[in-house]
Design an enzyme around this catalytic site. Structure first.
Site, mmCIF file in Angstrom:
data_model
loop_
_atom_site.group_PDB
_atom_site.id
_atom_site.type_symbol
_atom_site.label_atom_id
_atom_site.label_comp_id
_atom_site.label_asym_id
_atom_site.label_seq_id
_atom_site.Cartn_x
_atom_site.Cartn_y
_atom_site.Cartn_z
ATOM 1 N N ASP A 48 36.228 -71.170 -54.950
ATOM 2 C CA ASP A 48 35.690 -69.836 -54.688
ATOM 3 C C ASP A 48 36.681 -68.948 -53.931
ATOM 4 O OD1 ASP A 48 33.374 -70.890 -55.743
ATOM 5 O OD2 ASP A 48 32.129 -70.478 -53.986
ATOM 6 N N HIS A 99 32.259 -63.815 -58.832
ATOM 7 C CA HIS A 99 31.847 -64.020 -57.430
ATOM 8 C C HIS A 99 31.737 -62.660 -56.729
ATOM 9 C CE1 HIS A 99 31.016 -66.687 -54.147
ATOM 10 N NE2 HIS A 99 32.143 -66.532 -53.490
ATOM 11 N N HIS A 103 32.715 -59.691 -52.321
ATOM 12 C CA HIS A 103 32.106 -60.773 -51.541
ATOM 13 C C HIS A 103 31.040 -60.270 -50.569
ATOM 14 C CE1 HIS A 103 31.888 -64.740 -49.575
ATOM 15 N NE2 HIS A 103 32.510 -65.198 -50.637
ATOM 16 N N HIS A 194 37.664 -73.899 -51.556
ATOM 17 C CA HIS A 194 38.047 -72.486 -51.483
ATOM 18 C C HIS A 194 39.551 -72.324 -51.647
ATOM 19 C CE1 HIS A 194 34.030 -72.386 -49.727
ATOM 20 N NE2 HIS A 194 34.005 -71.100 -50.056
HETATM 21 ZN ZN LIG Z 1 32.605 -67.063 -51.490
#
Ligand SMILES: [Zn+2]
Length: 258
Positions: A48, A99, A103, A194
């Site tokens: 992510d 995503h 964010h 991540h």
């Molecule tokens: Zn995220």
């Protein structure tokens, strides 16, 4: 006194309400993908918050060397800033997911704002790679009826995870990250790591290492792949995980009908 009791009750209610908003496996607000089939010896690695060069590229180096595909849930503003890295993700056989643009916490947004964030990100990914993704993961895992409803209206499958987050962003050491993941993996698991930090444009804006350094995720990726391979797991993208789960479902139904 009565007021105090009420205030405490309200606080507890808010806390559990909020827990539900971010708990990855609750289906209260609509159906999400939490894991694949529990009968398949496979896992899906997901990353992510990128693209975030050079760390995303280093993770891609590991994946390529290990011949393992993954799924990258990219932040729109970072995708727009680093098109070469985004293109490489797609070119090397990895899947992409949406995503959001920056964010943001989608439960705090209007459906219209949510929709435009997703569409702007989709348009950016498509312009750079030619791919329209049908996967989305809400930032912070935060969702409610409106978030899931809007995502589904736009044709997205909302993808959560089954392995508790290893808190890799706290940089606890690659061995710790890897251990937190492999200790909690089961057949059909979805793992989250991540490669970025909320889509912050680290390289472009010269952000400090504590914000952006994902070297521990690079090393942890290698350790996770090696350990799980030795335990007999295959690595698949989220679209493949879904296809395998659908096939397992069909098979189970056929067996039940006999
Ligand atoms: Zn995220």
């Amino acid at each position: 006194m009565r007021f105090l009791a009420l205030a405490i009750l309200l606080a507890i209610g808010c806390y559990f309400g909020y827990e539900a908003v971010e708990a990855p496996d609750n289906q209260l607000f609509g159906k999400t993908l939490v894991a694949g089939a529990p009968t398949e010896r496979e896992v899906a690695l997901t990353f992510d918050d990128g693209p975030n060069p050079p760390y995303t590229d280093r993770i891609l180096d590991v994946l390529r060397a290990e011949r393992v595909p993954a799924t990258f849930f990219v932040v729109g503003r970072a995708a727009a800033a680093y098109p070469a890295t985004l293109r490489r993700i797609a070119r090397e056989g990895n899947a992409l997911g949406n995503h959001t643009w920056d964010h943001s916490h989608m439960t705090l947004e209007s459906p219209a704002a949510m929709g435009s964030e997703l569409q702007r990100t989709d348009a950016t990914i498509a312009r750079i790679t030619g791919i329209h993704t049908h996967l989305m993961r809400p930032p912070f895992g935060a969702r409610d009826f409106a978030v899931i409803g809007e995502a589904q209206k736009l044709g997205y499958r909302v993808v959560m995870w089954s392995v508790p987050l290893p808190k890799d962003w706290e940089q606890p050491g690659d061995a710790t990250i890897a251990k937190r993941v492999v200790d909690n993996v089961a057949d059909g698991s979805i793992i989250v790591l991540h490669d970025g930090n909320e889509g912050i444009l680290c390289a472009r804006d010269h952000r400090p290492a504590h914000d952006c350094d994902r070297n521990q995720d690079v090393a942890a990726t290698r350790e996770i792949v090696d350990t799980l391979r030795a335990r007999g797991f295959r690595f698949v993208t989220i679209p493949q995980l879904i296809a395998d789960a659908d096939r397992a479902d069909e098979h189970a139904k056929r067996m039940a009908a006999r």
